[in-house]
Write an enzyme that holds these catalytic residues in place. Structure first.
Site, PDB file in Angstrom:
ATOM      1  N   ASN A 393      35.378   3.498  48.075  1.00 21.95           N
ATOM      2  CA  ASN A 393      35.070   2.137  47.602  1.00 21.95           C
ATOM      3  C   ASN A 393      34.396   1.322  48.705  1.00 21.95           C
ATOM      4  OD1 ASN A 393      36.518   1.731  44.860  1.00 21.95           O
ATOM      5  ND2 ASN A 393      37.997   2.823  46.141  1.00 21.95           N
ATOM      6  N   GLU A 425      31.511   3.938  45.499  1.00 22.33           N
ATOM      7  CA  GLU A 425      31.845   3.078  44.348  1.00 22.33           C
ATOM      8  C   GLU A 425      31.569   1.623  44.715  1.00 22.33           C
ATOM      9  OE1 GLU A 425      35.669   3.544  42.535  1.00 22.33           O
ATOM     10  OE2 GLU A 425      35.544   5.733  42.515  1.00 22.33           O
ATOM     11  N   ASP A 455      31.842   0.599  39.645  1.00 24.36           N
ATOM     12  CA  ASP A 455      33.302   0.608  39.503  1.00 24.36           C
ATOM     13  C   ASP A 455      33.754  -0.545  38.607  1.00 24.36           C
ATOM     14  OD1 ASP A 455      35.895   1.317  39.922  1.00 24.36           O
ATOM     15  OD2 ASP A 455      36.000   0.675  42.018  1.00 24.36           O
ATOM     16  N   GLU A 514      39.138   5.010  33.918  1.00 26.07           N
ATOM     17  CA  GLU A 514      40.245   4.767  34.842  1.00 26.07           C
ATOM     18  C   GLU A 514      41.507   4.369  34.078  1.00 26.07           C
ATOM     19  OE1 GLU A 514      38.558   2.745  38.701  1.00 26.07           O
ATOM     20  OE2 GLU A 514      38.100   1.480  37.006  1.00 26.07           O
TER      21      GLU A 514
HETATM   22  P1  C2E Z   1      39.816   0.656  42.072  1.00 27.53           P
HETATM   23  O1  C2E Z   1      38.732   1.077  42.978  1.00 27.53           O
HETATM   24  O2  C2E Z   1      39.441   0.338  40.669  1.00 27.53           O
HETATM   25  O3  C2E Z   1      40.882   1.801  42.112  1.00 27.53           O
HETATM   26  C1  C2E Z   1      41.639   2.176  41.018  1.00 27.53           C
HETATM   27  C2  C2E Z   1      42.966   1.530  41.058  1.00 27.53           C
HETATM   28  O4  C2E Z   1      43.634   1.786  39.848  1.00 27.53           O
HETATM   29  C3  C2E Z   1      43.887   2.085  42.156  1.00 27.53           C
HETATM   30  O5  C2E Z   1      44.719   1.038  42.607  1.00 27.53           O
HETATM   31  C4  C2E Z   1      44.687   3.094  41.410  1.00 27.53           C
HETATM   32  O6  C2E Z   1      45.919   3.392  42.014  1.00 27.53           O
HETATM   33  C5  C2E Z   1      44.890   2.371  40.108  1.00 27.53           C
HETATM   34  N1  C2E Z   1      45.186   3.297  39.041  1.00 27.53           N
HETATM   35  C6  C2E Z   1      44.746   4.549  38.902  1.00 27.53           C
HETATM   36  N2  C2E Z   1      45.244   5.089  37.773  1.00 27.53           N
HETATM   37  C7  C2E Z   1      45.999   4.159  37.183  1.00 27.53           C
HETATM   38  C8  C2E Z   1      46.781   4.131  35.994  1.00 27.53           C
HETATM   39  O7  C2E Z   1      46.872   5.072  35.234  1.00 27.53           O
HETATM   40  N3  C2E Z   1      47.417   2.967  35.694  1.00 27.53           N
HETATM   41  C9  C2E Z   1      47.349   1.898  36.519  1.00 27.53           C
HETATM   42  N4  C2E Z   1      48.003   0.798  36.173  1.00 27.53           N
HETATM   43  N5  C2E Z   1      46.629   1.892  37.651  1.00 27.53           N
HETATM   44  C10 C2E Z   1      45.962   3.022  37.987  1.00 27.53           C
HETATM   45  P2  C2E Z   1      45.003   0.790  44.097  1.00 27.53           P
HETATM   46  O8  C2E Z   1      45.015   2.034  44.871  1.00 27.53           O
HETATM   47  O9  C2E Z   1      46.171  -0.122  44.175  1.00 27.53           O
HETATM   48  O10 C2E Z   1      43.692   0.006  44.507  1.00 27.53           O
HETATM   49  C11 C2E Z   1      43.388  -1.186  43.946  1.00 27.53           C
HETATM   50  C12 C2E Z   1      42.001  -1.625  44.274  1.00 27.53           C
HETATM   51  O11 C2E Z   1      41.895  -1.891  45.677  1.00 27.53           O
HETATM   52  C13 C2E Z   1      40.944  -0.589  44.014  1.00 27.53           C
HETATM   53  O12 C2E Z   1      40.599  -0.609  42.671  1.00 27.53           O
HETATM   54  C14 C2E Z   1      39.838  -1.064  44.900  1.00 27.53           C
HETATM   55  O13 C2E Z   1      39.142  -2.120  44.293  1.00 27.53           O
HETATM   56  C15 C2E Z   1      40.609  -1.614  46.075  1.00 27.53           C
HETATM   57  N6  C2E Z   1      40.593  -0.614  47.149  1.00 27.53           N
HETATM   58  C16 C2E Z   1      41.453   0.392  47.398  1.00 27.53           C
HETATM   59  N7  C2E Z   1      41.091   1.043  48.513  1.00 27.53           N
HETATM   60  C17 C2E Z   1      39.970   0.453  48.966  1.00 27.53           C
HETATM   61  C18 C2E Z   1      39.099   0.639  50.098  1.00 27.53           C
HETATM   62  O14 C2E Z   1      39.254   1.552  50.915  1.00 27.53           O
HETATM   63  N8  C2E Z   1      38.051  -0.208  50.228  1.00 27.53           N
HETATM   64  C19 C2E Z   1      37.817  -1.219  49.335  1.00 27.53           C
HETATM   65  N9  C2E Z   1      36.755  -2.013  49.537  1.00 27.53           N
HETATM   66  N10 C2E Z   1      38.598  -1.413  48.286  1.00 27.53           N
HETATM   67  C20 C2E Z   1      39.654  -0.603  48.086  1.00 27.53           C
HETATM   68 MG    MG Z   2      38.124   0.805  39.482  1.00 31.57          MG
HETATM   69 MG    MG Z   3      37.262   2.282  42.830  1.00 27.40          MG
END
Ligand code: C2E
Ligand code: MG
Ligand code: MG
Length: 565
Positions: A393, A425, A455, A514
């Site tokens: 991301n 992404e 994304d 997703e």
């Molecule tokens: P995202 O890029 O849309 O990542 C998908 C998020 O949805 C992830 O949350 C993931 O754990 C969650 N997810 C996946 N499958 C499911 C599901 O079945 N149900 C539900 N309720 N959630 C699911 P996560 O890991 O908490 O990350 C949240 C957001 O934080 C990410 O959304 C992304 O926007 C951001 N993020 C995470 N890591 C990075 C990074 O290294 N850099 C940047 N810029 N943003 C990041």
């Molecule tokens: Mg996403």
């Molecule tokens: Mg993502």
């Protein structure tokens, strides 16, 4: 009354009326000027005021005349004085052709004039100060005017119960784009006027800069004021009577009885904080300050402070969430998601990414993630493991970096990772400028064989232009589009989901959905020919060792769900 006595009486009256410019009573002053002129036989008296000698040379000054009976035929006396502040004042007295004045009378008039001039000079300088010190370049009252107002009201003990407000006009960048800069200036001014009217006489509205305003208003003005905040049509082109809708986000602090103001900063802190919260929430939001916000801000500060150290100590870990082929159950890719291992517990991204996005810190984190992902891929390749494409991301904050593409490629090439194993992404953008940058970056990456995914499609203000104009490889449908199990077939979500997936397929984009959590949702993907799912149904984001184990087993069993009639 003797001439001498009459003069002394005028002098005394004049000193009294001009003694304190703050309590100046214009009516008494004009009456006195008339008395003096009539008594001495003066037909007209005027004063020219210039801010300095160069303004005098250019004739850029102001002119006052408080008495003129229409019979001014000759000049009988003129004096020019330069004040301490270098302002130039010229006073001229006129009389009828036949009028005669003794030397004594001219001396007396000269003295009276000097008193008048010193008064005019003080008042004028105060006006000038007012104009230059308490308004900004566009004529709005500025922060100093606001601070002075707060201090005055506080000294009078009249602040309690008032609402202190910081407001931020919604989408003013868009208004600028829509109606052009000049008209946008007019829109802002007219909105400001509307806010001022709502606030009323017993309040103040000042501009902080850009499209940010601050105000203080009495409780009785609250309703009118909230109406203006929630949005009103603002005219900006008189001829065509065009109007545009303007609204604001606002942070409000209701000044309590217990409040002790040391400086205006005590109030500014609170309204700035609540306005920042308001801006992040839904449009039109009005947020009242409360003490938990301060705690949140403290947390933000700690995150910002500890981030650098955490980065150095490699406290940030890459978790991998598999992307799965919905028919075979095979892992076809994974998304790298960040976790912060801080003081013995795992902090999820939502607790630190929005904070890091407040400045450019997020960019360092994203590159840290990219670097660690490339390092993992290299290691997998070196030991002959099965490798799938990994997506990383990148925050929108990167888009201002004109060399973003080179920076990405430098990291990928440093580890000699074949480009097709990396996907970037990016989320949709809100402004034209970002859109242009996004297009440039995606096009560039694609030419070099790095995949690009849009994304969270559908979560913000996705425009179809976003997928028409930008050459994405992958469209990631946000979980908000994915119907829940209890939704009816003809629900809006169901209809939209089907069409968005079909659109992606028809445009030749790889479509990943997703947030797949249930068998029924998986089946929905299958029946709509969407091939790739990511979600808790298969796995949560996994630590690298677990992901590696998953890769060895190659995937999942995928039961086929049939609809029960
Ligand atoms: P995202 O890029 O849309 O990542 C998908 C998020 O949805 C992830 O949350 C993931 O754990 C969650 N997810 C996946 N499958 C499911 C599901 O079945 N149900 C539900 N309720 N959630 C699911 P996560 O890991 O908490 O990350 C949240 C957001 O934080 C990410 O959304 C992304 O926007 C951001 N993020 C995470 N890591 C990075 C990074 O290294 N850099 C940047 N810029 N943003 C990041
Ligand atoms: Mg996403
Ligand atoms: Mg993502």
């Amino acid at each position: 009354m003797g001439k001498e006595q009459r003069f002394l009486e005028f002098l005394e009256r004049l000193v009294r009326v001009t003694h304190n410019p703050d309590f100046f009573d214009r009516e008494t002053y004009v009456e006195l000027i008339h008395d003096i002129c009539e008594c001495y036989g003066i037909s007209k008296g005027d004063v020219e005021f210039y801010r300095n000698t160069s303004a005098e040379q250019k004739h850029e000054g102001s002119y006052f005349c408080d008495f003129d009976n229409g019979h001014a035929h000759k000049i009988i006396h003129r004096i020019r004085v330069i004040s301490k502040t270098q302002a130039v004042l010229i006073a001229t007295l006129y009389a009828e052709e036949s009028a005669e004045f003794s030397d004594e009378e001219i001396d007396q008039l000269g003295l009276l004039l000097r008193v008048i001039l010193s008064f005019v000079s003080r008042r004028r300088m105060m006006d000038t100060l007012e104009t230059f010190g308490f308004t900004d370049e566009k004529g709005y009252p500025n922060f100093r005017a606001y601070a002075r107002y707060l201090e005055m009201r506080n000294a009078e003990g009249k602040l309690v119960g008032n609402l202190a407000v910081q407001m931020d006009l919604h989408n003013f960048t868009l208004v600028n784009q829509e109606v052009g800069r000049e008209c946008a200036d007019e829109v802002m001014w007219n909105y400001f006027e509307a806010v001022k009217r709502a606030v009323g006489e017993k309040g103040i509205v000042s501009r902080l800069g850009g499209d940010k305003f601050i105000a203080v208003l009495p409780p009785e003005a609250k309703e009118r004021f909230f109406e203006v905040l929630s949005g009103i049509p603002i005219p900006y082109d008189e001829e065509s009577s065009k109007r545009i809708f303007v609204s604001s986000a606002a942070g409000i602090y209701v000044i309590p009885e217990s409040f002790v103001m040391h400086t205006s900063g005590d109030i500014m802190d609170k309204i700035t904080l609540s306005c920042a919260v308001a801006k992040k929430s839904e449009e039109g939001a009005i947020v009242f300050y409360d003490e938990t916000m301060r705690a949140m801000r403290e947390r933000s500060k700690l995150v910002q402070r500890d981030f650098r150290i955490g980065l150095k100590r490699e406290e940030f870990l890459v978790y991998y969430q598999p992307k799965v082929d919905v028919h075979s159950g095979e892992i076809v890719g994974a998304e790298a998601l960040c976790r912060w291992f801080r003081d013995g517990s795992i902090v999820p991204p939502m607790n630190f990414i929005p904070i890091l996005e407040q400045n450019m810190d997020i960019c360092d984190l994203d590159f840290y993630m990219l670097e660690h992902v490339c390092r993992d891929i290299r290691r997998w390749l070196d030991v002959g493991r099965n490798v799938v494409r990994i997506s990383v991301n990148l925050s929108r904050k990167h888009l201002v970096d004109v060399d973003l593409q080179e920076h990405i490629m430098t990291v990928i090439d440093k580890y000699h990772v074949p480009h097709e194993y990396v996907e970037i992404e990016l989320t949709e953008t809100t402004t034209d400028v970002q859109f242009r940058d996004l297009k440039r970056v995606v096009t560039g990456l694609r030419e070099l064989g790095v995949h690009a995914a849009v994304d969270d499609f559908g979560m913000g203000y996705s425009s179809l232009n976003l997928i028409r104009e930008i050459p994405w490889d992958v469209l990631k449908v946000d979980k908000c589009f994915l119907p829940t199990d209890d939704e009816k077939d003809n629900s809006i979500n169901n209809v939209m989901f089907k069409h968005v997936v079909a659109l992606a397929q028809d445009m030749g984009l790889e479509c990943v959905v997703e947030g797949v959590e249930t068998e029924k949702q998986l089946e929905l993907l299958r029946t709509n020919c969407c091939n790739i799912a990511q979600g808790f149904y298969f796995d949560k984001p996994l630590p690298v060792e677990e992901f590696e184990r998953r890769m060895i087993t190659k995937g999942y069993e995928t039961p086929v769900v049939t609809d029960t009639p």
